[in-house]
Design a protein around this motif. Structure first.
Motif, PDB file in Angstrom:
ATOM      1  N   VAL A  61      -6.615  -4.754  30.290  1.00  0.00           N
ATOM      2  CA  VAL A  61      -6.038  -3.726  29.423  1.00  0.00           C
ATOM      3  C   VAL A  61      -7.130  -3.137  28.534  1.00  0.00           C
ATOM      4  O   VAL A  61      -7.458  -1.954  28.632  1.00  0.00           O
ATOM      5  N   ILE A  62      -7.718  -3.989  27.680  1.00  0.00           N
ATOM      6  CA  ILE A  62      -8.735  -3.481  26.765  1.00  0.00           C
ATOM      7  C   ILE A  62     -10.146  -3.672  27.297  1.00  0.00           C
ATOM      8  O   ILE A  62     -11.120  -3.290  26.641  1.00  0.00           O
ATOM      9  N   ASP A  63     -10.274  -4.284  28.460  1.00  0.00           N
ATOM     10  CA  ASP A  63     -11.602  -4.549  29.013  1.00  0.00           C
ATOM     11  C   ASP A  63     -11.893  -3.680  30.244  1.00  0.00           C
ATOM     12  O   ASP A  63     -12.637  -4.057  31.130  1.00  0.00           O
ATOM     13  N   GLN A  64     -11.299  -2.493  30.278  1.00  0.00           N
ATOM     14  CA  GLN A  64     -11.503  -1.595  31.413  1.00  0.00           C
ATOM     15  C   GLN A  64     -12.896  -0.972  31.419  1.00  0.00           C
ATOM     16  O   GLN A  64     -13.483  -0.746  32.464  1.00  0.00           O
ATOM     17  N   ALA A  65     -13.416  -0.664  30.238  1.00  0.00           N
ATOM     18  CA  ALA A  65     -14.721  -0.010  30.149  1.00  0.00           C
ATOM     19  C   ALA A  65     -15.842  -1.051  30.213  1.00  0.00           C
ATOM     20  O   ALA A  65     -15.790  -2.075  29.536  1.00  0.00           O
ATOM     21  N   ASP A  66     -16.854  -0.792  31.029  1.00  0.00           N
ATOM     22  CA  ASP A  66     -18.008  -1.681  31.155  1.00  0.00           C
ATOM     23  C   ASP A  66     -19.125  -1.186  30.245  1.00  0.00           C
ATOM     24  O   ASP A  66     -19.756  -0.164  30.519  1.00  0.00           O
ATOM     25  N   PHE A  67     -19.356  -1.899  29.141  1.00  0.00           N
ATOM     26  CA  PHE A  67     -20.372  -1.491  28.171  1.00  0.00           C
ATOM     27  C   PHE A  67     -21.784  -1.859  28.627  1.00  0.00           C
ATOM     28  O   PHE A  67     -22.744  -1.632  27.895  1.00  0.00           O
ATOM     29  N   ASN A  68     -21.889  -2.408  29.821  1.00  0.00           N
ATOM     30  CA  ASN A  68     -23.210  -2.747  30.351  1.00  0.00           C
ATOM     31  C   ASN A  68     -23.511  -1.955  31.627  1.00  0.00           C
ATOM     32  O   ASN A  68     -24.325  -2.363  32.443  1.00  0.00           O
ATOM     33  N   ASP A  69     -22.843  -0.797  31.747  1.00  0.00           N
ATOM     34  CA  ASP A  69     -23.001   0.044  32.931  1.00  0.00           C
ATOM     35  C   ASP A  69     -24.198   0.971  32.731  1.00  0.00           C
ATOM     36  O   ASP A  69     -24.133   1.940  31.959  1.00  0.00           O
ATOM     37  N   GLU A  70     -25.295   0.683  33.434  1.00  0.00           N
ATOM     38  CA  GLU A  70     -26.528   1.450  33.250  1.00  0.00           C
ATOM     39  C   GLU A  70     -26.395   2.880  33.767  1.00  0.00           C
ATOM     40  O   GLU A  70     -27.048   3.796  33.256  1.00  0.00           O
ATOM     41  N   GLU A  71     -25.543   3.086  34.772  1.00  0.00           N
ATOM     42  CA  GLU A  71     -25.379   4.433  35.313  1.00  0.00           C
ATOM     43  C   GLU A  71     -24.734   5.364  34.287  1.00  0.00           C
ATOM     44  O   GLU A  71     -25.055   6.549  34.218  1.00  0.00           O
ATOM     45  N   LYS A  72     -23.830   4.838  33.484  1.00  0.00           N
ATOM     46  CA  LYS A  72     -23.124   5.659  32.506  1.00  0.00           C
ATOM     47  C   LYS A  72     -23.801   5.665  31.148  1.00  0.00           C
ATOM     48  O   LYS A  72     -23.768   6.667  30.425  1.00  0.00           O
ATOM     49  N   LEU A  73     -24.396   4.545  30.763  1.00  0.00           N
ATOM     50  CA  LEU A  73     -24.919   4.405  29.402  1.00  0.00           C
ATOM     51  C   LEU A  73     -26.441   4.416  29.323  1.00  0.00           C
ATOM     52  O   LEU A  73     -26.994   4.398  28.225  1.00  0.00           O
ATOM     53  N   GLY A  74     -27.103   4.447  30.454  1.00  0.00           N
ATOM     54  CA  GLY A  74     -28.560   4.459  30.446  1.00  0.00           C
ATOM     55  C   GLY A  74     -29.138   3.052  30.564  1.00  0.00           C
ATOM     56  O   GLY A  74     -28.441   2.050  30.410  1.00  0.00           O
ATOM     57  N   LYS A  75     -30.426   3.003  30.787  1.00  0.00           N
ATOM     58  CA  LYS A  75     -31.092   1.717  30.975  1.00  0.00           C
ATOM     59  C   LYS A  75     -31.909   1.326  29.749  1.00  0.00           C
ATOM     60  O   LYS A  75     -32.411   2.180  29.026  1.00  0.00           O
ATOM     61  N   GLY A  76     -32.031   0.022  29.537  1.00  0.00           N
ATOM     62  CA  GLY A  76     -32.921  -0.519  28.524  1.00  0.00           C
ATOM     63  C   GLY A  76     -32.710   0.070  27.143  1.00  0.00           C
ATOM     64  O   GLY A  76     -31.629   0.008  26.563  1.00  0.00           O
ATOM     65  N   LYS A  77     -33.767   0.682  26.603  1.00  0.00           N
ATOM     66  CA  LYS A  77     -33.746   1.199  25.229  1.00  0.00           C
ATOM     67  C   LYS A  77     -32.696   2.282  25.044  1.00  0.00           C
ATOM     68  O   LYS A  77     -32.085   2.393  23.972  1.00  0.00           O
ATOM     69  N   GLU A  78     -32.468   3.088  26.083  1.00  0.00           N
ATOM     70  CA  GLU A  78     -31.475   4.158  25.972  1.00  0.00           C
ATOM     71  C   GLU A  78     -30.083   3.572  25.712  1.00  0.00           C
ATOM     72  O   GLU A  78     -29.358   4.031  24.828  1.00  0.00           O
ATOM     73  N   MET A  79     -29.689   2.558  26.488  1.00  0.00           N
ATOM     74  CA  MET A  79     -28.399   1.911  26.279  1.00  0.00           C
ATOM     75  C   MET A  79     -28.364   1.225  24.917  1.00  0.00           C
ATOM     76  O   MET A  79     -27.372   1.333  24.179  1.00  0.00           O
ATOM     77  N   GLN A  80     -29.420   0.537  24.567  1.00  0.00           N
ATOM     78  CA  GLN A  80     -29.495  -0.184  23.298  1.00  0.00           C
ATOM     79  C   GLN A  80     -29.280   0.764  22.120  1.00  0.00           C
ATOM     80  O   GLN A  80     -28.478   0.493  21.221  1.00  0.00           O
ATOM     81  N   ASP A  81     -29.973   1.900  22.121  1.00  0.00           N
ATOM     82  CA  ASP A  81     -29.862   2.855  21.014  1.00  0.00           C
ATOM     83  C   ASP A  81     -28.493   3.528  20.996  1.00  0.00           C
ATOM     84  O   ASP A  81     -27.883   3.705  19.930  1.00  0.00           O
ATOM     85  N   ARG A  82     -28.011   3.892  22.178  1.00  0.00           N
ATOM     86  CA  ARG A  82     -26.735   4.607  22.239  1.00  0.00           C
ATOM     87  C   ARG A  82     -25.584   3.743  21.726  1.00  0.00           C
ATOM     88  O   ARG A  82     -24.778   4.170  20.903  1.00  0.00           O
ATOM     89  N   LEU A  83     -25.502   2.510  22.186  1.00  0.00           N
ATOM     90  CA  LEU A  83     -24.415   1.624  21.762  1.00  0.00           C
ATOM     91  C   LEU A  83     -24.574   1.203  20.308  1.00  0.00           C
ATOM     92  O   LEU A  83     -23.579   1.038  19.593  1.00  0.00           O
ATOM     93  N   SER A  84     -25.810   1.050  19.838  1.00  0.00           N
ATOM     94  CA  SER A  84     -26.035   0.685  18.438  1.00  0.00           C
ATOM     95  C   SER A  84     -25.559   1.805  17.513  1.00  0.00           C
ATOM     96  O   SER A  84     -24.911   1.553  16.488  1.00  0.00           O
ATOM     97  N   LYS A  85     -25.851   3.047  17.881  1.00  0.00           N
ATOM     98  CA  LYS A  85     -25.389   4.185  17.080  1.00  0.00           C
ATOM     99  C   LYS A  85     -23.857   4.259  17.093  1.00  0.00           C
ATOM    100  O   LYS A  85     -23.220   4.558  16.084  1.00  0.00           O
ATOM    101  N   LEU A  86     -23.291   3.994  18.250  1.00  0.00           N
ATOM    102  CA  LEU A  86     -21.837   4.048  18.399  1.00  0.00           C
ATOM    103  C   LEU A  86     -21.154   3.016  17.501  1.00  0.00           C
ATOM    104  O   LEU A  86     -20.188   3.323  16.786  1.00  0.00           O
ATOM    105  N   VAL A  87     -21.661   1.801  17.508  1.00  0.00           N
ATOM    106  CA  VAL A  87     -21.098   0.740  16.667  1.00  0.00           C
ATOM    107  C   VAL A  87     -21.260   1.098  15.191  1.00  0.00           C
ATOM    108  O   VAL A  87     -20.365   0.850  14.377  1.00  0.00           O
ATOM    109  N   THR A  88     -22.387   1.723  14.824  1.00  0.00           N
ATOM    110  CA  THR A  88     -22.621   2.122  13.433  1.00  0.00           C
ATOM    111  C   THR A  88     -21.577   3.136  12.980  1.00  0.00           C
ATOM    112  O   THR A  88     -21.039   3.051  11.867  1.00  0.00           O
ATOM    113  N   ILE A  89     -21.285   4.106  13.837  1.00  0.00           N
ATOM    114  CA  ILE A  89     -20.283   5.116  13.489  1.00  0.00           C
ATOM    115  C   ILE A  89     -18.927   4.461  13.262  1.00  0.00           C
ATOM    116  O   ILE A  89     -18.240   4.741  12.269  1.00  0.00           O
ATOM    117  N   PHE A  90     -18.532   3.564  14.142  1.00  0.00           N
ATOM    118  CA  PHE A  90     -17.225   2.914  13.992  1.00  0.00           C
ATOM    119  C   PHE A  90     -17.201   1.968  12.790  1.00  0.00           C
ATOM    120  O   PHE A  90     -16.142   1.739  12.201  1.00  0.00           O
TER     121      PHE A  90
END
Length: 810
Positions: A93-122
């Motif tokens: 139900v709440i685990d449908q989205a894969d937060f470790n998907d490199e194709e959607k979120l980028g690889k390495g530093k790109e994913m790290q920065d994107r998700l970190s900014k996202l968590v900061t906003i929330f």
């Protein structure tokens, strides 16, 4: 700082910008809504010991926050969400989205920065003080996101969401209201994200027992989350295809419910694929194999209790298509099951641009039903981006008209079954057959064109104006001949004559007085707003009373007046109420520093700036704009600033005029120009050279005069600037001295009351402009007769002949 609706919306959409990258809305919505869910339940668990959602150690938003900057942040977020899901039976139900998907979120530093900014906003969203029970701040935010996601998802993926405005209509016309008990059941067989179900249940004062089914797995998960976010954790949302595999069954029968609301997929071709058991749904006829509209309608009918009611959104084709559908429609009409039909505007829905209708089924007293109540609401809407949207007034008018069965010309009527079954109609329910909603044609009058005069029938058509202003017609028009009239004044003077009339003046004053009386009546409850206030109940109470007060006012449409209040409520007043509820009047009125966060590219436009340069202090006044404080307490100081600004503007104009006169080729200031430009520095430099070279006295005098004008402008500009700075400083200080009665006066009287009154007054102005425009149109249309035009033509022919003769042409 309290979280306002507008703040929340802005933050959420900014988070979407951080995420979207190469994903479309149908993909990144799962990430955003999952984070919103985790943040909300984590915050609520901190303050509500009775929350039904268990937030385990290692499964909270705080754990997400701790993962910021971690190289493995995607994997860690997945594990945190998994723990929360496991603790509450929310796997898949709440685990449908894969937060470790490199194709959607980028690889390495790109994913790290994107998700970190996202968590900061929330992290900036604080739901601990959210009064979702009274105002549904979170639910509104969820709706906001769903609407935007549906808009961006396009036709193929936007059907998971029913516009909130349409949902409210279905809930109200189906019969759910303040008297509906909590144990009553509401069911949506194609519930999508669950928004329609929630809107329907919210019409009952203590909610209802909710049931729904959705076949798309990801959308079903959205619905489950939506129910929890709205405090409906125990809602029963099943998964599967409603037609081929209904989940709410008892043996070989469908379970029945008190109310059904539904927005099924339109004209589904594959509806019967895999159908083995029809559960008796098709006793009134089997729908065509390639169109499932009636399959869903008949499912809804079969799912109703003996006195149950349903409201279903369907394409207009169900009203008039032939063959198998015509058979079903005729049988349903003969049984009396179809209570009403409401035609909606086009382009409301996200899955299609075609116009749709609402079909209302009612088993109660079906045998005695002798007609179908029809509404053509297709013209009431506003443009909203690339979609149309129902306004508050459109919703209220539809609901009032249907529930009270009001017959309104060109809008609604009760159509007898005898008329529908007449051979010329043959059970066709197409609304234009029974309601002509077109505006009367503006016919040209040949006699008026030939002999002059304005046709009286055109003036009679303006009867609503003459009813409101009884003597105005006689003032503006005089008889010409039977059936025709002439204007008594020049067509250009019509507007002023209307505005100057005693009757118009009295009408405008009466409207203003009605608004004033309405506000005085409700001022006590407005000034008593506190943490216990329920905003939706508050606005419903005062808005319905405003609507009622203008119901019998000549000329003015009460729904237009209502819309003025509701527009202001959605744009401003709701946020004001929310601020007062959460902070109290005194704290809500305090200035705060404007947000400037360069790292996150967040910058608020300040309402007041005190100081200059790097030492400037920028403030936001969320509840009381500085202009209101200045108008009430510093009117003289503002007048002085305005006076000094006017002097400075006049000084600047004097500079411009002098330059325009003399800064031309061979002009006195020509030698002071550089690349066709002139400035104080260039003038000063040229003056020194001119004096040294012994230039012509006229040039020296011109340069000195312009330099004097520049200096005077600078002096006046500085005086205005200093006066403004002093006023700004005094205004800021005044905020700290405001008493509670002063704060309430500023908000209630100077802000809310004044703005609403001005909005209603604009309706009066608009109506007057419409009258004037029509009179001017008629006056100009028939100003010249055919004889006048013929005489003009003959005169022109004579003139042309004279010119030709003068040129020797015979």
């Amino acid at each position: 700082m309290v979280l306002r609706k507008s703040d929340l919306y802005g933050s959420l959409w900014k988070s979407c910008d951080e995420l979207r990258g190469g994903m479309d809305a149908s993909q990144y919505k799962d990430y955003i809504l999952t984070l919103l869910f985790v943040k909300y339940v984590s915050d609520k668990a901190k303050t509500d010991p009775n929350t039904l959602i268990d937030v385990p150690r290692g499964g909270s938003f705080d754990d997400m926050l701790a993962a910021k900057g971690d190289k493995e942040i995607g994997d860690r977020l997945n594990k945190i969400i998994a723990k929360l899901a496991e603790a509450n039976g929310l796997r898949n139900v709440i685990d449908q989205a894969d937060f470790n998907d490199e194709e959607k979120l980028g690889k390495g530093k790109e994913m790290q920065d994107r998700l970190s900014k996202l968590v900061t906003i929330f992290n900036d969203l604080d739901f601990r003080g959210s009064r979702a029970e009274g105002d549904d701040l979170l639910g509104d935010a969820y709706e906001y996101l769903m609407r935007h996601f549906a808009t961006e998802s396009g036709k193929s993926k936007g059907q998971f969401y029913t516009p909130a405005e349409v949902s409210r209509i279905l809930a109200k016309v189906v019969g759910i209201n303040s008297r509906t008990r909590q144990d009553k059941t509401v069911y949506d067989p194609t519930c999508g994200s669950g928004s329609l179900l929630l809107k329907a249940a919210s019409e009952a004062p203590r909610g209802m027992t909710i049931y729904g089914q959705e076949k798309d797995n990801a959308t079903w998960a959205l619905s489950k989350m939506n129910m929890i976010l709205h405090g409906n954790e125990i809602a029963d949302i099943a998964k599967g295809d409603t037609i081929t595999n209904p989940q709410f069954v008892s043996g070989n029968h469908l379970r029945t419910f008190d109310f059904v609301v539904m927005n099924p997929p339109f004209s589904l071709k594959s509806w019967s694929n895999g159908l083995e058991n029809d559960y008796g749904r098709f006793e009134y006829g089997r729908p065509p194999e390639k169109n499932g509209d009636y399959a869903f309608l008949l499912h809804a009918l079969k799912s109703l209790k003996s006195v149950g009611k349903a409201a279903i959104i369907l394409p207009h084709g169900v009203l008039f298509r032939g063959h198998a559908e015509a058979t079903v429609r005729q049988r349903l009409l003969k049984q009396g099951f179809i209570k009403g039909i409401i035609g909606l505007p086009p382009n409301l829905f996200y899955g299609t641009g075609i116009p749709a209708c609402i079909v209302i089924l009612d088993k109660e007293n079906a045998v005695a039903r002798t007609g179908v109540f029809m509404i053509d609401a297709s013209k009431g809407f506003m443009k909203d981006g690339n979609k149309n949207r129902l306004r508050s007034q459109d919703i209220h008018k539809i609901v009032d008209t249907f529930n009270k069965q009001l017959e309104v010309e060109r809008y609604s009527r009760m159509v007898p079954l005898s008329e529908i079954s007449d051979p010329k109609n043959d059970f066709n329910l197409n609304i234009p057959r029974y309601i002509d909603s077109s505006e009367p044609e503006d016919l040209q009058d040949l006699h008026a064109h030939l002999h002059g005069g304005i046709p009286d029938r055109d003036l009679d058509a303006l009867g609503v104006y003459w009813d409101a202003f009884p003597s105005l017609r006689a003032t503006l028009f005089k008889p010409n001949r039977p059936g025709y009239s002439d204007l008594t004044i020049d067509v250009s003077d019509v507007q002023q004559s209307v505005l100057d009339s005693d009757e118009f003046t009295k009408f405008a004053a009466d409207v203003r007085s009605a608004v004033d009386d309405w506000f005085v009546t409700h001022r006590p409850i407005l000034q008593a707003i506190n943490e216990q206030t329920v905003p939706n109940e508050l606005i419903s109470r005062i808005a319905d009373d405003l609507l009622a007060r203008f119901k019998d006012t000549a000329l003015l449409d009460e729904y237009d007046v209502y819309e003025q209040l509701m527009t202001y409520w959605h744009e401003t007043m709701h946020d004001d109420v929310f601020l007062v509820m959460n902070d109290g009047w005194l704290d809500a009125a305090k200035p705060r520093k404007a947000i400037e966060d360069k790292e996150r590219k967040l910058s608020e436009t300040p309402d007041l700036v005190v100081g200059s340069g790097r030492g400037a202090n920028k403030y936001k006044m969320d509840l009381i704009p500085p202009a209101l404080v200045v108008a009430r307490f510093f009117a003289n100081e503002q007048a002085k600033v305005d006076e000094l600004s006017l002097v400075a503007d006049e000084a600047a104009r004097a500079v411009e005029e002098y330059i325009e006169e003399h800064a031309v080729d061979d002009g006195l200031l020509a030698d002071a120009m550089d690349d066709d430009k002139i400035s104080k520095a260039l003038v000063s430099a040229r003056l020194k050279v001119a004096k040294h070279e012994g230039a012509e006295p006229e040039e020296t005098q011109a340069l000195q005069h312009l330099l004097g004008l520049y200096n005077y402008e600078a002096v006046t500009r500085k005086a205005a600037k200093d006066a403004q700075a002093a006023l700004d400083a005094a205004t800021l200080k005044k905020y700290g001295d405001l008493t509670l009665p002063e704060i309430k006066g500023l908000v209630l009287d100077d802000k809310w009351h004044a703005t609403i009154a001005e909005g209603v007054a604009s309706e009066v102005t608009g109506l007057t402009q419409n009258l004037v425009a029509r009179i001017q149109q008629l006056g100009e249309r028939y100003a010249e007769t055919v004889d006048d035009l013929d005489a003009e033509l003959r005169a022109s022919e004579v003139l042309v002949s004279q010119h030709l003769a003068a040129m020797g042409v015979r």
